[in-house]
Write an enzyme that holds these catalytic residues in place. Structure first.
Site, PDB file in Angstrom:
ATOM      1  N   LYS A 103       2.212   9.454  -6.271  1.00  0.00           N
ATOM      2  CA  LYS A 103       1.137  10.422  -6.472  1.00  0.00           C
ATOM      3  C   LYS A 103       0.289  10.491  -5.201  1.00  0.00           C
ATOM      4  O   LYS A 103      -0.148   9.466  -4.678  1.00  0.00           O
ATOM      5  CB  LYS A 103       0.285   9.977  -7.666  1.00  0.00           C
ATOM      6  CG  LYS A 103      -0.786  10.955  -8.095  1.00  0.00           C
ATOM      7  CD  LYS A 103      -1.526  10.406  -9.317  1.00  0.00           C
ATOM      8  CE  LYS A 103      -2.631  11.339  -9.767  1.00  0.00           C
ATOM      9  NZ  LYS A 103      -3.380  10.788 -10.920  1.00  0.00           N
TER      10      LYS A 103
ATOM     11  N   HIS B 282      -2.611  12.260  -4.924  1.00  0.00           N
ATOM     12  CA  HIS B 282      -4.008  12.596  -5.186  1.00  0.00           C
ATOM     13  C   HIS B 282      -4.563  11.602  -6.196  1.00  0.00           C
ATOM     14  O   HIS B 282      -3.836  10.764  -6.720  1.00  0.00           O
ATOM     15  CB  HIS B 282      -4.122  14.030  -5.731  1.00  0.00           C
ATOM     16  CG  HIS B 282      -3.369  14.243  -7.011  1.00  0.00           C
ATOM     17  ND1 HIS B 282      -2.015  14.444  -7.045  1.00  0.00           N
ATOM     18  CD2 HIS B 282      -3.787  14.255  -8.307  1.00  0.00           C
ATOM     19  CE1 HIS B 282      -1.617  14.599  -8.305  1.00  0.00           C
ATOM     20  NE2 HIS B 282      -2.672  14.472  -9.084  1.00  0.00           N
TER      21      HIS B 282
END
Length: 218
Positions: free
Chosen positions: A103, A105
């Site tokens: 991921k 973010h």
């Protein structure tokens, strides 16, 4: 056969986790039976599975606090249910799992849940090991956690198959990474369970034939 092993195999078959037919394992092998934790679909079933893993953990590791790691995707529910079952036995252990893609973010990274700290030990909980491919992928992911080490791996069934050589995949994993791999039952327990009912003769014959070719020599 010990009663808990029979109870576990009955549970696997009743929950649809243990199937017989023609399947392809992650290793690419064509196999006559399949163990798939993804077929557990109810709260009662996953709670029961966690209880079996917790029993195995307490028997092999004891009351030592480690961190449970459940590889995505099937290992996630196993890690969660096992940690709940252990907490009911007075041992509160954290757990975490990985994303298939990092991921970029929010909190970022590939791990979700508790992130082990230097000096902590990790226990991997998986459904099954065939050729050891998934465990090697897990070890590659876990290598980013500096100062931690894997203390053990627990699986539902030891398939007693060759890994990359003549030894079993579980033995190869233990040799390669220096930690034990435990199972609740193995394929020969399943064969013994099936042999009690003549209607299973065809499945027994197919599994034995498969093991003649792919069974580990040690």
């Amino acid at each position: 056969m010990e009663s808990y092993k029979r109870e576990f195999i009955e549970f696997l078959e009743g929950a649809g986790v243990l199937k017989f037919g023609d399947f392809t394992a992650k290793s690419g092998r064509k196999i006559p039976y399949f163990i798939n934790a993804g077929d557990i679909k109810t709260g009662d079933q996953i709670a029961k599975l966690g209880e079996f893993y917790a029993k195995a953990y307490l028997e092999k590791v004891g009351n030592k606090r480690t961190v449970l790691y459940g590889p995505a995707y099937k290992g996630i529910s196993i890690a969660v249910s096992s940690s709940i079952a252990l907490s009911k036995n007075g041992l509160d252990v954290p757990f975490f799992f990985n994303r298939k893609e990092a991921k970029d973010h929010g909190e970022g990274g590939i791990f979700v849940g508790y992130v082990p700290k230097a000096g902590e030990e990790i226990v991997i909980v998986e459904d099954v090991i065939t050729a050891g491919t998934a465990i090697r992928e897990s070890m590659a992911n876990l290598s980013s956690l500096e100062g931690t080490k894997v203390a053990a791996t627990f699986v539902m069934v030891d398939r007693k198959e060759k890994g990359q050589g003549e030894k079993s995949a579980m033995a190869e994993i233990a040799d390669a990474f220096g930690f034990p791999v435990y199972s609740v039952v193995d394929v020969y327990d399943i064969i013994e369970y099936l042999e009690a009912d003549p209607k299973n003769d065809e499945n027994v014959a197919r599994i034995k034939k498969y093991l003649e070719v792919n069974g580990a020599k040690a």
